[in-house]
Design a protein around this motif. Sequence first.
Motif, PDB file in Angstrom:
ATOM      1  N   PRO A   1      34.473 -46.551 -50.532  1.00 35.20           N
ATOM      2  CA  PRO A   1      35.674 -47.359 -50.313  1.00 35.20           C
ATOM      3  C   PRO A   1      35.391 -48.622 -49.505  1.00 35.20           C
ATOM      4  O   PRO A   1      34.495 -48.659 -48.670  1.00 35.20           O
ATOM      5  N   THR A   2      36.174 -49.650 -49.766  1.00 37.83           N
ATOM      6  CA  THR A   2      36.164 -50.868 -48.962  1.00 37.83           C
ATOM      7  C   THR A   2      37.367 -50.806 -48.041  1.00 37.83           C
ATOM      8  O   THR A   2      38.517 -50.773 -48.501  1.00 37.83           O
ATOM      9  N   LEU A   3      37.115 -50.774 -46.743  1.00 35.64           N
ATOM     10  CA  LEU A   3      38.161 -50.522 -45.761  1.00 35.64           C
ATOM     11  C   LEU A   3      38.561 -51.799 -45.025  1.00 35.64           C
ATOM     12  O   LEU A   3      37.717 -52.614 -44.666  1.00 35.64           O
ATOM     13  N   THR A   4      39.834 -51.926 -44.795  1.00 35.21           N
ATOM     14  CA  THR A   4      40.360 -52.984 -43.940  1.00 35.21           C
ATOM     15  C   THR A   4      40.495 -52.430 -42.529  1.00 35.21           C
ATOM     16  O   THR A   4      40.432 -51.205 -42.321  1.00 35.21           O
ATOM     17  N   PRO A   5      40.725 -53.283 -41.536  1.00 38.90           N
ATOM     18  CA  PRO A   5      40.963 -52.749 -40.186  1.00 38.90           C
ATOM     19  C   PRO A   5      42.090 -51.734 -40.129  1.00 38.90           C
ATOM     20  O   PRO A   5      42.050 -50.793 -39.337  1.00 38.90           O
ATOM     21  N   ASN A   6      43.097 -51.873 -40.998  1.00 37.58           N
ATOM     22  CA  ASN A   6      44.237 -50.952 -40.984  1.00 37.58           C
ATOM     23  C   ASN A   6      43.910 -49.580 -41.576  1.00 37.58           C
ATOM     24  O   ASN A   6      44.575 -48.594 -41.262  1.00 37.58           O
TER      25      ASN A   6
END
Length: 313
Positions: free
Chosen positions: A7-12
């Motif tokens: 997965p590519t994760l954002t800060p959220n």
Amino acid sequence: MKVDSVPTLTPNTLGDHIFKTTGWQSIQNIAVNNFHINRLEDVREALKFPTAPHRKTVIDFILVTHGSMIRRLGLDRYEVPANTFVFLAAHQISLDEWMSDDIRGYYCHFDISLLTKYWQKQDLEQDFPFLKFLGNPLVTVDNEVFANVLPLVKRLEVEFRKSRAESTDLFRLYLLTLFTELKASLQLASDGKTSLPENIPPGRLDNAALRITQLYKKALTQQIHEKQSVAEYAELLHISPNHLNKCVKKATGKSARNLLDDILLLEVKVLLARTDLSISEIAYRFGIEVPGNFARFFRAKTGKTPTEYRLMD
């Protein structure tokens, strides 16, 4: 959270991926969404090791001030001792394998837009090579340099806790000052010598082979779902499969196929651990149409069958 690849994760979304308890969060600054910093010792017990492989949309770095840790970046494994920074470029596959119980230090992430208000991305990477996707991520500093850079990291933390939007300019200035100090330290330490990633075997220095191998690794992390043969990557790099294999062998001691299998295994582990896809479906996604062949591949690499791995906690 179900995913169909690393997965590519954002800060959220990062917190739910790396912490043991869903919804657990470290201190947040609600006024700033492109910068974060926290103490390692404040979150160490909440982390589940090893963290699942993932990518981030942000750049991050960890400064270990006491103790040690192991971080994997792509196909490389780095031991990070005290007085050492380890950097992670955006969209690079990573996982934190282990942290010592006595670890102390800082974790920081930021969006590249924070620094590119007055700079071009390529200029930043040229000036600060540890920010490059293919750069050497480790920067170990001596006690004198450490005494200079630690107050900068502490100032970032203090300003972050104030939770005010006007801190953005200070984050930018403190980060650029920190990176300039580290760059100067690297220049003094190298004394004109070439700095190589730690995984390059002694006596194997060949700049052309190293560059091709780095480009191959980058392509693997970005295109493993579309390309599963060495020939396809050789074509992408405009070289022959034989030349690609020779370069990779010279730089790493492994074959090009070995590296491809390693990155493939990262992706497969995520699908087994974090999706309800059948083993046959996972195999098919990576061009392996016979489930038995997939099971043999997985067992040879891990010592476990796909089913046994899926049932692990």
